[in-house]
Design a protein around this motif. Sequence first.
Motif, mmCIF file in Angstrom:
data_model
loop_
_atom_site.group_PDB
_atom_site.id
_atom_site.type_symbol
_atom_site.label_atom_id
_atom_site.label_comp_id
_atom_site.label_asym_id
_atom_site.label_seq_id
_atom_site.Cartn_x
_atom_site.Cartn_y
_atom_site.Cartn_z
ATOM 1 N N ARG A 58 31.053 76.223 10.026
ATOM 2 C CA ARG A 58 30.003 75.757 10.926
ATOM 3 C C ARG A 58 28.980 76.868 11.196
ATOM 4 O O ARG A 58 27.796 76.583 11.391
ATOM 5 C CB ARG A 58 30.622 75.289 12.243
ATOM 6 C CG ARG A 58 31.419 74.006 12.139
ATOM 7 C CD ARG A 58 30.560 72.783 12.210
ATOM 8 N NE ARG A 58 29.927 72.637 13.512
ATOM 9 C CZ ARG A 58 29.190 71.596 13.868
ATOM 10 N NH1 ARG A 58 28.958 70.613 13.005
ATOM 11 N NH2 ARG A 58 28.651 71.520 15.064
ATOM 12 N N ALA A 59 29.441 78.098 11.232
ATOM 13 C CA ALA A 59 28.521 79.211 11.452
ATOM 14 C C ALA A 59 27.554 79.336 10.280
ATOM 15 O O ALA A 59 26.370 79.638 10.461
ATOM 16 C CB ALA A 59 29.301 80.513 11.644
ATOM 17 N N GLU A 60 28.054 79.102 9.071
ATOM 18 C CA GLU A 60 27.218 79.180 7.874
ATOM 19 C C GLU A 60 26.349 77.948 7.702
ATOM 20 O O GLU A 60 25.226 78.028 7.227
ATOM 21 C CB GLU A 60 28.104 79.349 6.637
ATOM 22 C CG GLU A 60 28.865 80.664 6.584
ATOM 23 C CD GLU A 60 29.765 80.750 5.372
ATOM 24 O OE1 GLU A 60 29.730 79.821 4.532
ATOM 25 O OE2 GLU A 60 30.508 81.739 5.257
ATOM 26 N N ARG A 61 26.908 76.801 8.087
ATOM 27 C CA ARG A 61 26.207 75.530 7.889
ATOM 28 C C ARG A 61 26.391 74.684 9.156
ATOM 29 O O ARG A 61 27.271 73.837 9.225
ATOM 30 C CB ARG A 61 26.777 74.820 6.660
ATOM 31 C CG ARG A 61 26.060 73.543 6.286
ATOM 32 C CD ARG A 61 26.665 72.944 5.018
ATOM 33 N NE ARG A 61 26.460 71.516 4.961
ATOM 34 C CZ ARG A 61 27.041 70.704 4.083
ATOM 35 N NH1 ARG A 61 27.846 71.212 3.171
ATOM 36 N NH2 ARG A 61 26.820 69.406 4.096
ATOM 37 N N PRO A 62 25.569 74.906 10.178
ATOM 38 C CA PRO A 62 25.746 74.239 11.475
ATOM 39 C C PRO A 62 25.704 72.724 11.415
ATOM 40 O O PRO A 62 26.213 72.063 12.334
ATOM 41 C CB PRO A 62 24.578 74.791 12.305
ATOM 42 C CG PRO A 62 24.245 76.089 11.665
ATOM 43 C CD PRO A 62 24.469 75.885 10.191
ATOM 44 N N ASP A 63 25.104 72.171 10.365
ATOM 45 C CA ASP A 63 24.997 70.722 10.270
ATOM 46 C C ASP A 63 26.181 70.097 9.530
ATOM 47 O O ASP A 63 26.198 68.885 9.290
ATOM 48 C CB ASP A 63 23.696 70.321 9.569
ATOM 49 C CG ASP A 63 23.620 70.834 8.129
ATOM 50 O OD1 ASP A 63 24.371 71.791 7.798
ATOM 51 O OD2 ASP A 63 22.816 70.286 7.345
ATOM 52 N N LEU A 64 27.198 70.890 9.173
ATOM 53 C CA LEU A 64 28.355 70.362 8.456
ATOM 54 C C LEU A 64 29.308 69.694 9.443
ATOM 55 O O LEU A 64 29.913 70.365 10.279
ATOM 56 C CB LEU A 64 29.084 71.483 7.720
ATOM 57 C CG LEU A 64 30.389 71.085 7.021
ATOM 58 C CD1 LEU A 64 30.113 70.084 5.897
ATOM 59 C CD2 LEU A 64 31.112 72.313 6.482
ATOM 60 N N PRO A 65 29.491 68.378 9.363
ATOM 61 C CA PRO A 65 30.422 67.701 10.269
ATOM 62 C C PRO A 65 31.863 68.107 9.969
ATOM 63 O O PRO A 65 32.262 68.179 8.804
ATOM 64 C CB PRO A 65 30.196 66.216 9.968
ATOM 65 C CG PRO A 65 28.837 66.150 9.330
ATOM 66 C CD PRO A 65 28.745 67.416 8.525
ATOM 67 N N VAL A 66 32.624 68.371 11.015
ATOM 68 C CA VAL A 66 34.019 68.804 10.867
ATOM 69 C C VAL A 66 34.902 68.025 11.841
ATOM 70 O O VAL A 66 34.627 68.000 13.045
ATOM 71 C CB VAL A 66 34.171 70.309 11.131
ATOM 72 C CG1 VAL A 66 35.647 70.702 11.106
ATOM 73 C CG2 VAL A 66 33.392 71.124 10.103
ATOM 74 N N LEU A 67 35.953 67.417 11.290
ATOM 75 C CA LEU A 67 36.952 66.744 12.116
ATOM 76 C C LEU A 67 38.256 67.524 11.983
ATOM 77 O O LEU A 67 38.805 67.651 10.888
ATOM 78 C CB LEU A 67 37.151 65.301 11.651
ATOM 79 C CG LEU A 67 38.241 64.501 12.384
ATOM 80 C CD1 LEU A 67 37.934 64.391 13.867
ATOM 81 C CD2 LEU A 67 38.386 63.110 11.764
ATOM 82 N N VAL A 68 38.742 68.063 13.102
ATOM 83 C CA VAL A 68 39.957 68.877 13.107
ATOM 84 C C VAL A 68 41.136 68.039 13.607
ATOM 85 O O VAL A 68 41.022 67.326 14.607
ATOM 86 C CB VAL A 68 39.764 70.125 13.995
ATOM 87 C CG1 VAL A 68 41.091 70.849 14.206
ATOM 88 C CG2 VAL A 68 38.752 71.065 13.358
ATOM 89 N N LEU A 69 42.250 68.153 12.901
ATOM 90 C CA LEU A 69 43.469 67.457 13.281
ATOM 91 C C LEU A 69 44.489 68.461 13.792
ATOM 92 O O LEU A 69 44.629 69.551 13.233
ATOM 93 C CB LEU A 69 44.057 66.710 12.080
ATOM 94 C CG LEU A 69 43.152 65.695 11.390
ATOM 95 C CD1 LEU A 69 43.863 65.092 10.186
ATOM 96 C CD2 LEU A 69 42.724 64.600 12.356
ATOM 97 N N SER A 70 45.197 68.101 14.858
ATOM 98 C CA SER A 70 46.174 69.013 15.437
ATOM 99 C C SER A 70 47.428 68.263 15.851
ATOM 100 O O SER A 70 47.362 67.087 16.242
ATOM 101 C CB SER A 70 45.578 69.725 16.657
ATOM 102 O OG SER A 70 46.526 70.584 17.255
ATOM 103 N N GLN A 71 48.556 68.941 15.763
ATOM 104 C CA GLN A 71 49.827 68.367 16.225
ATOM 105 C C GLN A 71 49.945 68.472 17.733
ATOM 106 O O GLN A 71 50.718 67.760 18.357
ATOM 107 C CB GLN A 71 50.997 69.106 15.566
ATOM 108 C CG GLN A 71 52.353 68.451 15.766
ATOM 109 C CD GLN A 71 52.472 67.142 15.004
ATOM 110 O OE1 GLN A 71 51.977 67.011 13.896
ATOM 111 N NE2 GLN A 71 53.124 66.163 15.614
ATOM 112 N N TYR A 72 49.166 69.379 18.317
ATOM 113 C CA TYR A 72 49.285 69.678 19.741
ATOM 114 C C TYR A 72 47.938 69.591 20.447
ATOM 115 O O TYR A 72 46.886 69.701 19.824
ATOM 116 C CB TYR A 72 49.847 71.091 19.943
ATOM 117 C CG TYR A 72 51.115 71.345 19.181
ATOM 118 C CD1 TYR A 72 52.341 70.879 19.661
ATOM 119 C CD2 TYR A 72 51.093 72.033 17.965
ATOM 120 C CE1 TYR A 72 53.511 71.097 18.951
ATOM 121 C CE2 TYR A 72 52.263 72.258 17.255
ATOM 122 C CZ TYR A 72 53.472 71.788 17.758
ATOM 123 O OH TYR A 72 54.617 71.999 17.055
#
Length: 225
Positions: free
Chosen positions: A71-85
């Motif tokens: 995201r720092a390199e490409r602020p427009d890149l959508p990211v969905l993070v998955l977590s167990q907690y």
Amino acid sequence: MRIVIAEDSVLLREGLIQILARSGHKVVAAVADAPALTAAVAEHLPDVVVTDVRMPPGFRDEGLKAALALRAERPDLPVLVLSQYVEQSYAAELLQTGGGVGYLLKDRVGEVAEFVDALDRVAAGGTVIDPEVVRRLLSRRRAHSPLERLTDREREVLGLMAEGRSNGAIARTLVVSEAAVIKHVGSILAKLDLPPAPDDHRRVRAVVIYLRGLGQPGGSTMGAG
């Protein structure tokens, strides 16, 4: 959409590929660690990234760190993070990078329609927070905190706002008019000392970041999800 997946569990990784393919999306790369994620994004220039938080070699926050670096390199890149907690600090770090981010618990993947909808909203520049995370934040409100100024209905609206719901979607969920929702939103922003933002994404991000600040000192883990 063209998607890069980073998930060390083979079963979940293959399941995500199948779910996304059935939804009309194309997984251009599916990798198992953070360095491979970074390389795959550089090679394929995907429309969106789906990544686990904890991956080899340390199984701590390698996936999250990779996502933040991307995201720092490409602020427009959508990211969905998955977590167990439910991790308060992880969600906060993501939200601070702007719109087009999401934080979901892995259990949400099993609710296919909801998962795909969340991914679509993130890809469109929205902010999506898992309802369980929002529920815990609201239930942990401290005495004398600004959240105590809100009515029960306003807290309901705030929870849906934090999930990334539009005013229209909130109105349908609560079975009220959209005008009533707009009034509640204005009241919430005023009571939380948050001036109205020029767009929904900034508004949601501001409210959720504000809620994150009401958690435990130091951004500690809130417990297992």
